[in-house]
Write an enzyme that holds these catalytic residues in place. Structure first.
Site, PDB file in Angstrom:
ATOM      1  N   ASP A  31       0.872  -1.160   0.000  1.00 50.74           N
ATOM      2  CA  ASP A  31       0.000   0.000   0.000  1.00 50.74           C
ATOM      3  C   ASP A  31       0.925   1.231   0.000  1.00 50.74           C
ATOM      4  OD1 ASP A  31      -2.290   1.714   0.578  1.00 50.74           O
ATOM      5  OD2 ASP A  31      -1.442   1.848   2.608  1.00 50.74           O
ATOM      6  N   ASP A  33      -0.187   5.124   0.919  1.00 52.00           N
ATOM      7  CA  ASP A  33      -0.440   6.132   1.965  1.00 52.00           C
ATOM      8  C   ASP A  33      -0.562   5.492   3.345  1.00 52.00           C
ATOM      9  OD1 ASP A  33      -1.313   8.918   0.474  1.00 52.00           O
ATOM     10  OD2 ASP A  33      -1.686   7.137  -0.735  1.00 52.00           O
ATOM     11  N   ASP A 210      -1.778  -0.412   5.919  1.00 50.29           N
ATOM     12  CA  ASP A 210      -2.113   0.213   7.204  1.00 50.29           C
ATOM     13  C   ASP A 210      -3.605   0.376   7.456  1.00 50.29           C
ATOM     14  OD1 ASP A 210      -2.262   2.312   5.151  1.00 50.29           O
ATOM     15  OD2 ASP A 210      -2.726   3.598   6.861  1.00 50.29           O
TER      16      ASP A 210
END
Ligand SMILES: [Mg+2]
Length: 257
Positions: A31, A33, A210
């Site tokens: 991922d 961001d 996240d």
């Protein structure tokens, strides 16, 4: 070196152990961001750590190209963040995907419906400064990171829109964002698609993320007996955890070439 939480092993036993150093024969899914870059006030406002580009490029070389970015961002937006690198990528939570050969595929759906939804939301958002509406081409994101007090409103707006749009579309919630996207694809599907193709095929997959959308990726690599790595706090299906973006970059820096 990053530490991880207890890892629950089959049979219910758990152990605490450091996440192994990254290996060249693994397949990497990241991922962006909150994983490789810290959050900013808006998606356009993020700043890349100067070491990140070279770090990813080095890993890409070491792993024979088995490195893919799996983001909520559109692929065009991902490329703008990593100038000079055109990595395999899945954009908009898996709705669009660029394979290792550079071929882009997009999930087919009635796109005029998305435009209608965008028009409807634009009118509502104009009345609430602090909300940020993003049309990513195949999905819509309503961000409230500048105005967390508008969370309830943002979720209600998107929920009523999705109800109106029907089952072709689904909602994806994340950190101070709620998104609407065509149903049928997610980050886990993207991982499985990559894992059926060279140079990913046959490798041990690693997924680092996240947010809630990354749980699909964690579940996919767990089923393939890979490494699922959650960045930061929060409930997760991931088997490993690192503290923050800085810890992810420090871990990547330990790759054995
Ligand atoms: Mg993220």
């Amino acid at each position: 070196m990053t530490r991880i939480r207890s890892r629950t092993r089959p049979g219910g036993r758990s152990r605490t152990t450091p996440l192994p150093a990254p290996r060249p024969d693994w397949a990497y899914f990241f991922d962006i961001d909150g994983t490789l870059v810290d959050f900013a006030d808006s998606p356009a406002g993020v700043r890349l750590d100067g070491d990140l580009g070279p770090l990813i490029e080095r890993l890409y070389g070491a792993a024979d190209g088995a490195v893919a970015l799996i983001s909520g961002r559109a692929i065009a937006d991902i490329d703008a963040l990593f100038p000079g690198l055109r990595l395999p990528a899945a954009g908009q939570h898996g709705i669009e995907r660029r394979d290792a050969a550079g071929r882009v595929s997009r999930h087919a759906f009635p796109s005029q419906l998305m435009d209608q939804a965008y028009a409807r939301l634009t009118a509502a958002v104009a009345r609430h400064p602090g909300l940020l509406l993003e049309h990513k081409g195949l999905s819509l994101a309503l961000h409230y990171r500048r105005a967390p007090r508008l969370a309830g409103l943002a979720h209600r707006l998107m929920h009523s829109l999705q109800t109106r749009m029907g089952s072709h579309f689904c909602l994806q919630t994340g950190k101070r964002v709620v998104e609407m996207k065509p149903a049928g694809k997610d980050k886990g599907v993207a991982v499985r698609e990559f894992m059926q193709e060279p140079p990913f095929q046959g490798r041990t997959p690693v997924f680092v993320g996240d947010d809630m959308t990354d749980e699909y990726g964690f579940a996919a690599v767990n089923r393939l007996d890979g490494y699922s790595v959650k960045v930061g706090p929060g409930r997760t299906a991931a088997n490993w955890r690192v503290a923050d973006v800085e810890a992810v970059l420090a871990w990547l820096d330990t790759v054995h070439l």
